[in-house]
Design a protein around this motif. Sequence first.
Motif, PDB file in Angstrom:
ATOM      1  N   ALA A  48       1.807   1.562  -3.645  1.00  0.00           N
ATOM      2  CA  ALA A  48       0.688   2.061  -4.454  1.00  0.00           C
ATOM      3  C   ALA A  48       0.474   3.554  -4.208  1.00  0.00           C
ATOM      4  O   ALA A  48       0.239   4.322  -5.143  1.00  0.00           O
ATOM      5  CB  ALA A  48      -0.589   1.286  -4.138  1.00  0.00           C
ATOM      6  N   GLY A  49       0.583   3.954  -2.933  1.00  0.00           N
ATOM      7  CA  GLY A  49       0.435   5.372  -2.615  1.00  0.00           C
ATOM      8  C   GLY A  49       1.501   6.194  -3.313  1.00  0.00           C
ATOM      9  O   GLY A  49       1.214   7.251  -3.898  1.00  0.00           O
ATOM     10  N   ALA A  85     -10.392   3.875   6.571  1.00  0.00           N
ATOM     11  CA  ALA A  85      -9.345   2.859   6.661  1.00  0.00           C
ATOM     12  C   ALA A  85      -9.004   2.574   8.127  1.00  0.00           C
ATOM     13  O   ALA A  85      -8.883   1.411   8.544  1.00  0.00           O
ATOM     14  CB  ALA A  85      -8.100   3.327   5.895  1.00  0.00           C
ATOM     15  N   ALA A 133      -0.949   3.779   6.300  1.00  0.00           N
ATOM     16  CA  ALA A 133      -0.017   2.642   6.354  1.00  0.00           C
ATOM     17  C   ALA A 133       1.229   3.007   7.166  1.00  0.00           C
ATOM     18  O   ALA A 133       1.681   2.225   8.015  1.00  0.00           O
ATOM     19  CB  ALA A 133       0.366   2.213   4.939  1.00  0.00           C
ATOM     20  N   GLY A 171      -7.327  -0.568  -0.653  1.00  0.00           N
ATOM     21  CA  GLY A 171      -6.949   0.785  -1.052  1.00  0.00           C
ATOM     22  C   GLY A 171      -5.859   0.768  -2.115  1.00  0.00           C
ATOM     23  O   GLY A 171      -5.949   1.485  -3.120  1.00  0.00           O
ATOM     24  N   ALA A 172      -4.845  -0.075  -1.902  1.00  0.00           N
ATOM     25  CA  ALA A 172      -3.728  -0.141  -2.849  1.00  0.00           C
ATOM     26  C   ALA A 172      -4.212  -0.605  -4.212  1.00  0.00           C
ATOM     27  O   ALA A 172      -3.876  -0.005  -5.250  1.00  0.00           O
ATOM     28  CB  ALA A 172      -2.655  -1.085  -2.294  1.00  0.00           C
ATOM     29  N   LEU A 174      -3.554   6.931   1.757  1.00  0.00           N
ATOM     30  CA  LEU A 174      -3.150   5.541   1.974  1.00  0.00           C
ATOM     31  C   LEU A 174      -1.778   5.481   2.655  1.00  0.00           C
ATOM     32  O   LEU A 174      -1.562   4.702   3.599  1.00  0.00           O
ATOM     33  CB  LEU A 174      -3.137   4.791   0.640  1.00  0.00           C
ATOM     34  CG  LEU A 174      -2.989   3.273   0.724  1.00  0.00           C
ATOM     35  CD1 LEU A 174      -4.138   2.663   1.519  1.00  0.00           C
ATOM     36  CD2 LEU A 174      -2.938   2.658  -0.673  1.00  0.00           C
ATOM     37  N   SER A 194     -12.256   3.397  -1.659  1.00  0.00           N
ATOM     38  CA  SER A 194     -11.038   3.095  -2.398  1.00  0.00           C
ATOM     39  C   SER A 194     -11.078   3.717  -3.794  1.00  0.00           C
ATOM     40  O   SER A 194     -10.039   3.937  -4.406  1.00  0.00           O
ATOM     41  CB  SER A 194     -10.837   1.579  -2.487  1.00  0.00           C
ATOM     42  OG  SER A 194     -11.755   1.017  -3.402  1.00  0.00           O
ATOM     43  N   SER A 245       0.834  -1.205   0.000  1.00  0.00           N
ATOM     44  CA  SER A 245       0.000   0.000   0.000  1.00  0.00           C
ATOM     45  C   SER A 245       0.868   1.253   0.000  1.00  0.00           C
ATOM     46  O   SER A 245       0.494   2.262  -0.593  1.00  0.00           O
ATOM     47  CB  SER A 245      -0.978  -0.013   1.179  1.00  0.00           C
ATOM     48  OG  SER A 245      -0.270  -0.095   2.383  1.00  0.00           O
ATOM     49  N   LEU A 283      -6.070  -2.035   3.768  1.00  0.00           N
ATOM     50  CA  LEU A 283      -4.995  -1.324   3.073  1.00  0.00           C
ATOM     51  C   LEU A 283      -4.798  -1.894   1.668  1.00  0.00           C
ATOM     52  O   LEU A 283      -4.574  -1.143   0.705  1.00  0.00           O
ATOM     53  CB  LEU A 283      -3.690  -1.431   3.876  1.00  0.00           C
ATOM     54  CG  LEU A 283      -3.694  -0.685   5.225  1.00  0.00           C
ATOM     55  CD1 LEU A 283      -2.401  -0.969   5.986  1.00  0.00           C
ATOM     56  CD2 LEU A 283      -3.850   0.820   5.005  1.00  0.00           C
ATOM     57  N   ALA A 284      -4.898  -3.218   1.552  1.00  0.00           N
ATOM     58  CA  ALA A 284      -4.718  -3.841   0.238  1.00  0.00           C
ATOM     59  C   ALA A 284      -5.819  -3.408  -0.721  1.00  0.00           C
ATOM     60  O   ALA A 284      -5.569  -3.152  -1.909  1.00  0.00           O
ATOM     61  CB  ALA A 284      -4.701  -5.367   0.383  1.00  0.00           C
ATOM     62  N   SER A 332      -4.240  -5.867   7.107  1.00  0.00           N
ATOM     63  CA  SER A 332      -3.753  -5.854   5.729  1.00  0.00           C
ATOM     64  C   SER A 332      -4.857  -5.600   4.722  1.00  0.00           C
ATOM     65  O   SER A 332      -4.678  -4.853   3.761  1.00  0.00           O
ATOM     66  CB  SER A 332      -3.122  -7.211   5.372  1.00  0.00           C
ATOM     67  OG  SER A 332      -2.065  -7.496   6.218  1.00  0.00           O
TER      68      SER A 332
END
Lengths: 662, 662
Positions: free
Chosen positions: A10-11, A232, A140, A257-258, A136, A399, A7, A254-255, A251
Amino acid sequence: MNFITLSLVAGAAAIIYGIIQTIRILNLPKGTPDMIAISDAIAEGAQAYLARQYKVIGAIAIVIFAILWFWMGALPAFSFVIGAALSATAGFVGMNVAVRSNVRVATAAKKGLKEALITAFAGGSVTGLMVAGLALIAVAATYLLTQKFGGSLNPLITLGFGASLISVFARLGGGIFTKGADVGTDMVGKIEAGIPEDDPRNPGVIADNVGDNVGDDAGMAADLFETYVVTAIAAMILGEIVLKGNPAAISFPLAIGAGAIIASIIGTFFVHPGNSKAIMPALYKGLIAASVISIIIFYFLTGAIMGGNLKVFATTLIGIFVTFGMVVITEFYTSKGYGTVKHIAEASATGHGTNIIAGLAASMKSTFAPIILISGATLASYYLYGLYGVALAAMSMLSLTGIVVAIDAFGPITDNAGGIAEMTNQPEKVRDVTDALDAVGNTTKAVTKGYAIASAGLAALVLFASFTQELAKFGHNVSFSLSDPKVLIGLFIGASLPYLFAAIAMEAVGAAAGAIVTEIRRQFKEIKGIMSGRAKPEYGRAVDIVTKAALKEMIVPAILPVIAPIIVGFTLGAAGVGGLLIGVITTGLFVGISMTTGGAAWDNAKKYIEAGHLGGKGSDAHKAAVTGDTVGDPYKDTAGPALNPMIKIVNIVALLIAPFLL
Amino acid sequence: MNFITLSLVAGAAAIIYGIIQTIRILNLPKGTPDMIAISDAIAEGAQAYLARQYKVIGAIAIVIFAILWFWMGALPAFSFVIGAALSATAGFVGMNVAVRSNVRVATAAKKGLKEALITAFAGGSVTGLMVAGLALIAVAATYLLTQKFGGSLNPLITLGFGASLISVFARLGGGIFTKGADVGTDMVGKIEAGIPEDDPRNPGVIADNVGDNVGDDAGMAADLFETYVVTAIAAMILGEIVLKGNPAAISFPLAIGAGAIIASIIGTFFVHPGNSKAIMPALYKGLIAASVISIIIFYFLTGAIMGGNLKVFATTLIGIFVTFGMVVITEFYTSKGYGTVKHIAEASATGHGTNIIAGLAASMKSTFAPIILISGATLASYYLYGLYGVALAAMSMLSLTGIVVAIDAFGPITDNAGGIAEMTNQPEKVRDVTDALDAVGNTTKAVTKGYAIASAGLAALVLFASFTQELAKFGHNVSFSLSDPKVLIGLFIGASLPYLFAAIAMEAVGAAAGAIVTEIRRQFKEIKGIMSGRAKPEYGRAVDIVTKAALKEMIVPAILPVIAPIIVGFTLGAAGVGGLLIGVITTGLFVGISMTTGGAAWDNAKKYIEAGHLGGKGSDAHKAAVTGDTVGDPYKDTAGPALNPMIKIVNIVALLIAPFLL
């Protein structure tokens, strides 16, 4: 690679995407000197406003920082600052790109619709992906910090509090600024002086354009940053309690979101009109692509993290479904193609009063379908996977923030581009393009407001669930029985807050508008040659005056939701606070939805008449429709959207004081 | 003599008082033939409307009667009919006296203010004491019947249901009629034809005057009859459960009612202007006298029935306190002497839009103080004597119905008297008197609307408590936890009902207004010589058309609160219904208070300008204020007051279906 690292990556990807887009935009031609001059004036005013707004909030934040440090320790205090700072950053960056995109969109419009559309959307996508990416990363990274220092999740809560605080100020301050400037400028310009909208002779015209940016762009960005962060966080807190320390609970949100950030980045490339002239479908293509890709990613993430539990996967589908449901419902009530807007337009033919009655009825009616949608989604996801299921549905909905905010932030950019084209007397061909984009921008603004309020409602419900679980950890009875008078009274008091808050916000717009009216009248009188175009108005003075008024007016309503749970908590106890939270969510949703949808319906009823129906521009029906639009302005751009952060900040503060309520 | 017999005697005393007053009024001079002609036309229209309204409701009532008989037996079915019939009677008698008083007030105005005031109040007091007397007799007699036949209290619930059903129809139908006629008549008359209000050349003018009677008089009477009945019933049901069969639980609420009726009769004699010109203080003298005497009687009743428990006595004081609290709060927000109305008036100077924004903000703000008052009263009375204490506070508040409705029903009588004076071109001296009375009538109408909604809220809370106790009797868990998603979703759905209901009611006014507009335009066009006064308009046709429209439009919204608890009950179960009830009470209170108070504030802002401020009549500010008043009309006279019975009927139906929810 674990999913928390994923994440962060990805952010970072979202931020890099934003930087690349920004560079691309800055390399586009800026246009003629007169266009640049106006764009610079807007940018200058917007930056000056934000700088002063942040200074005011900063002073309040320092006090809270000190209290948090003294009370909870260094890490929660610093997380609070991080939440506030990143929320401010998301708004600041997005707005800075927007004020640079506007003039380039106006210039691109000379080449054609396609170029202008793509430029405007590129500008919007920077805001969208910055918001999602920063949010995100904030969550995280703060989570990783909590794991390093003791493991308490308190710093996550203060992170959310920081974001909420900025958000409620940004929404209120920006909302009061934008509508104060808009209403005030129109009142003197259109009605008293008889000059058209966006006429450069009007001293308030730059303030009006600044308002679009500080309200619809920076305000919206801070709002959705906050909703994303708190959703989140609430999902992680709930997950940790419900799944009893299973790392998947942390997880998975966050996943999600990613995954959706990656999908949103890909989705932006689908925004393209092709050979058609259809703007709205081009934008929706991006949203649909991002959603479909997200769903596919969610499926594999469910397999990797949640053992392929299809019930869990179904909860994420519910989140996407609510997003599309809100888009369809809001379009139905606010688009010129359907009955509601036409009915308001027809009611305008019989006068100002009947326009308002029809609009108010529509605004109240428009709450029913969203409430049934949110209720159904909550119930379904609860039966699929309990409270955590509701949290996942909310997280899945949020998301998509990246692509949704991209489509939304398109609005103020096209609005400004239209203003610049108008003020610099561009040929009709260019203004046709900017007008078409601006019209669509109005619809996307309405639609994403529906998304924002629905997601705020879901997020607040998840926060409420976290609050109950937090109390339960300490062995407190959290049944919050409606037969307990403390719960009931708490609920009534909570229900009164959105009414009071919205009323104060509406009156604040009146006060800010009054301030700029006086200033514009003064300039018309004292600066000779304004009307003949020989002398330039003092745009900066007007901006300055609205800034002062907006900042002054935002303080009281912004503090209301912070102190209310504390007062109720220390008088009625945990039971009262539980009722308070549900009360504020309930009427917050109704007042918020009715205001944002009703305001947009009034706006489009006016546009429907301007398109030549019922006598067109200048007719009596049009005058009545302008009245409706004036009323709709603070509804949809000040009070309504400011309720989103408001209903969450009450819940966040409750979560913070939960340990003291026992 | 026991206290149930006492309450029958007190109820009979109220009816005898009403009969004596009626005879006295009928013996007063009726006035000139032209005045009599107009008064007769109003009376005829009002009777024709009520007859048709009762026919429509009768058809629905017969179906429900059959269902109740089949399902619960003969006695509950007949009590339902009694409740419906007596509610209808209260409205019918009150209205018939009102339409006979109006012309006599106009005639008395020739003698002076004092005579006109006393006559108008005498007319109002018939409605007031008929409502209270019939309600108390209905409850006491039905209770005696239940004791004779088996002892189940079910017939009391169906009695309340019958009263509620009439009440919601009467409020809606009357409200749609009165504002449809008002808005429509003004739209063509004042705006299109440019003739003043109450001008006899306007074909809608009789319909407008009929509306005052069927809405503000018959509708209000049915509403408060119902609130009185259901409050007494809920108090008795709760008392029986909480005090476990102690006969005092049944006697005390009835004794409170009986005592306050005697006090109200005495109070009416205090309504006298003395040598001053102050009308409002004269009316308040009656209310204060009735309250003080009630308090003294309550003290002795507490001694005789409740063992002199001072906590019990204190709960009755709370009821009186809430009554006065609501009077003060509503006066503050709606009277021309305070800031809110002045602020709306000043906002009118900058246009229609700013008038509406100021009015909407005021309407939302005005909910806060009443909610705190109701919350505080609920909490205090709960801690004094539990749920039964809350019921006693509510009963004490409602026990003043006789004098409060008397003051309220004064309003439509003076309104009509003013209309008759205007239409028959009475000398200025006479019109000065009727205008002064009419202005006060507007305030009393606003103030008693505040009383009606607050008492409806308290009554609904007591009904909710009865519902929970009824379920508990069957061993059901009645904690109604907000952490239970079914409760929460039920609450959201409940909260949506007042929004939907009010929206439909507002649109209905638009439809009814549209119907009469078409008819008036037709008459202006087809009947030659209307404008020169040579030909008489067809008043009856206009009345007929609004009647049809109102009756058609009232059906859907009136049925909504009846079926909602049934649908929610059979999908979400008892938990969902519990949430539903609180949801409907919560937003019902907010929407109801904001609409009634906001509407009155708009009305008085217009009157403030007409009194010569801000440019006075005909100025731009005045035009904007007229727009606000037009919006306020369906707010304060249709949707707002119709919410009172609406929030209670949902609770009554829930109580009826409670045994099936397990």
